[in-house]
Write an enzyme that holds these catalytic residues in place. Structure first.
Site, PDB file in Angstrom:
ATOM      1  N   GLU A 167      12.973 -14.996  14.783  1.00 32.58           N
ATOM      2  CA  GLU A 167      13.202 -14.228  14.351  1.00 32.58           C
ATOM      3  C   GLU A 167      12.065 -13.472  13.638  1.00 32.58           C
ATOM      4  O   GLU A 167      10.794 -14.132  13.576  1.00 32.58           O
ATOM      5  CB  GLU A 167      13.833 -14.937  13.247  1.00 32.58           C
TER       6      GLU A 167
ATOM      7  N   CYS B 263      18.206 -21.702  12.478  1.00 35.07           N
ATOM      8  CA  CYS B 263      17.910 -23.201  13.586  1.00 35.07           C
ATOM      9  C   CYS B 263      17.272 -24.073  13.554  1.00 35.07           C
ATOM     10  O   CYS B 263      18.037 -25.524  13.565  1.00 35.07           O
ATOM     11  CB  CYS B 263      16.957 -22.079  14.756  1.00 35.07           C
TER      12      CYS B 263
ATOM     13  N   GLY C  21      13.302 -23.028   7.380  1.00 37.26           N
ATOM     14  CA  GLY C  21      15.089 -22.595   6.907  1.00 37.26           C
ATOM     15  C   GLY C  21      14.888 -21.801   8.055  1.00 37.26           C
ATOM     16  O   GLY C  21      14.449 -22.121   8.881  1.00 37.26           O
TER      17      GLY C  21
END
Length: 444
Positions: free
Chosen positions: A158, A266, A263
């Site tokens: 991300e 995934c 965190g």
């Protein structure tokens, strides 16, 4: 190639945009009509740098369309990608209800031979189950069509997902079908022009590869956080230790930054899921259990430091702490399993007020903490400091790396900083007059 992407979440939308960018015709299917309406209007419902302009470009050129109809989406598709959510269940196992539903619907609507790809992160053996569900529906229809179910796990970070997809380290393809392997090689060839990045293996091995990769990275994070804790107790500096071990090519520098714990969507989910898979197979996953335990402890670490500091002053109740950063990491608005949630819950449970700022995750945070009257989310990082008794940095956004410390000092009631990402130098903070607390290093 004509593709159908089922699910327009993080993985689905990034995959669709990147495949369309390479000239494929992509139809995205989502059950949420509001999301589809928004995407058709050229607006993206998730935050990922570079994604929205890519979606708009391919949408305008007619290579990328969005619909709520799975029947329409797979009508002419050569390949259908299952990219729906697989959230964790209370016992840590993977919830496959959305995957199963999509598999059954593919069997109900497919009109020609098709390759179906599991792109969602799923437990070992899921491809076999998906294939069985599709064939069950084909049998009900009395239709003789061939379906090859392939495992093609995603490895997207991300905040950097476009680059990861367009220039992947590797493309893992799990299949025993030469026909399916050939189609997947053709599809991914534009992304692997400089060298052969495509790795074909058995379906179950591909499913396991995804979990093994994420659990390895989670292990590195928990390892360096464990080392940081020991460093503090013995007078070592984890920054120097990291340099010393990272220079070893067998270890490397990636994912050995001490901090507030991992965190996101995934690592927490995948560690839990592999633990459950191992237990179901009769294996005691001692290392994975330790990785999870260390991470749970690390998420509470900075909250404990705050409580320790204010204990001689009557505790944290009634005091205000400024928090910079709420997302689980920089360059995303994702707050799933974010350390900030744990820290805030720990401190507000003791009566402390939190005034927080995040450049993109503010709206998500307001939703999460809507019922917590001790939490205020503001839209300016310096305004958040006004009158607070201290500042904590939780997410490593670039704008926090070199802030106006004199301004911060003037806004706080006292120069107190808790650094959950080790962004600053203890000696430099001491020179500025701050009481400074970090991770795995001497505090100032």
């Amino acid at each position: 190639m004509k593709l159908c992407i089922i699910g327009t979440g993080y993985v689905g939308l990034v995959s669709a945009a990147c495949f369309a960018e390479m000239g494929n015709t992509v139809t995205c299917v989502d059950v949420n009509p509001e999301v589809v309406k928004k995407l058709n209007a050229g607006s993206v419902h998730i935050f990922e740098p570079g994604l929205e302009p890519m979606v708009r470009h391919s949408r305008a050129d007619g290579r990328l369309t969005f619909t709520t109809s799975l029947e329409e989406g797979i009508a002419q598709a050569d390949c259908a990608f299952i990219c729906v959510g697989t959230p964790p269940q209370p016992d840590g196992s993977c919830d496959l209800s959305f995957v199963r539903q999509v598999a059954s619907e593919i069997g109900q609507y497919m009109q020609k031979d098709m390759v179906v790809v599991d792109k969602s992160t799923v437990p070992v053996g899921t491809a076999d189950e998906v294939c069985g569900l599709i064939q069950k529906e084909l049998k009900k229809r009395g239709v003789d069509l061939r379906v090859d179910v392939v495992s093609n796990p995603e490895f997207l970070k991300e905040g950097d997902a476009i680059a990861d997809f367009m220039k992947p380290d590797r493309v893992v393809i799990g299949t025993d079908s030469e026909k399916a392997a050939t189609l997947m090689r053709e599809l991914y060839s534009p992304f692997a022009r400089t060298r052969d990045k495509i790795i074909v293996m058995g379906v179950r091995s591909a499913e396991m590869t995804k979990y093994a990769a994420n659990c390895m990275l989670a292990t590195k994070i928990s390892f360096i956080n464990e080392i940081a804790t020991i460093c503090e107790q013995v007078g070592a500096d984890v920054r120097d230790v990291r340099t010393g071990i990272g220079s070893d090519s067998r270890i490397g520098y990636q994912f050995i930054y001490p901090g507030v714990g991992y965190g996101g969507s995934c690592f927490p989910k995948d560690v839990k899921a592999l633990i459950r898979t191992a237990e179901n197979a009769g294996v005691e996953p001692r290392l994975l259990n330790a990785v999870e335990a260390v991470n749970a402890r690390q998420k509470k670490y900075m909250a404990a430091r705050v409580e320790e500091y204010f204990a001689p002053q009557g505790g944290v109740a009634g005091k205000t702490l400024t928090m910079w950063g709420l997302a689980f990491k920089a360059n995303t608005d994702d707050m799933r399993e974010a350390a900030a949630i744990t820290i805030i819950n720990e401190l507000t449970a003791k009566g402390m007020k939190i005034r927080a700022f995040d450049p993109v995750a503010a709206d998500n945070a307001r939703s999460i903490f809507a019922d917590n009257k001790l939490v205020e989310i503001v839209d300016d990082q310096y305004a958040a400091c006004q009158g607070a008794q201290g500042l904590m940095v939780v997410t490593e956004w670039n704008q926090f790396r070199n802030p106006d410390f004199e301004k911060v000092r003037g806004l706080l009631t006292a120069p107190l900083l808790f650094d959950g990402r080790n962004l600053y130098s203890p000696s430099a903070m001491a020179e500025r007059g701050f009481a400074y607390f970090c991770i795995g290093r001497a505090s100032a």
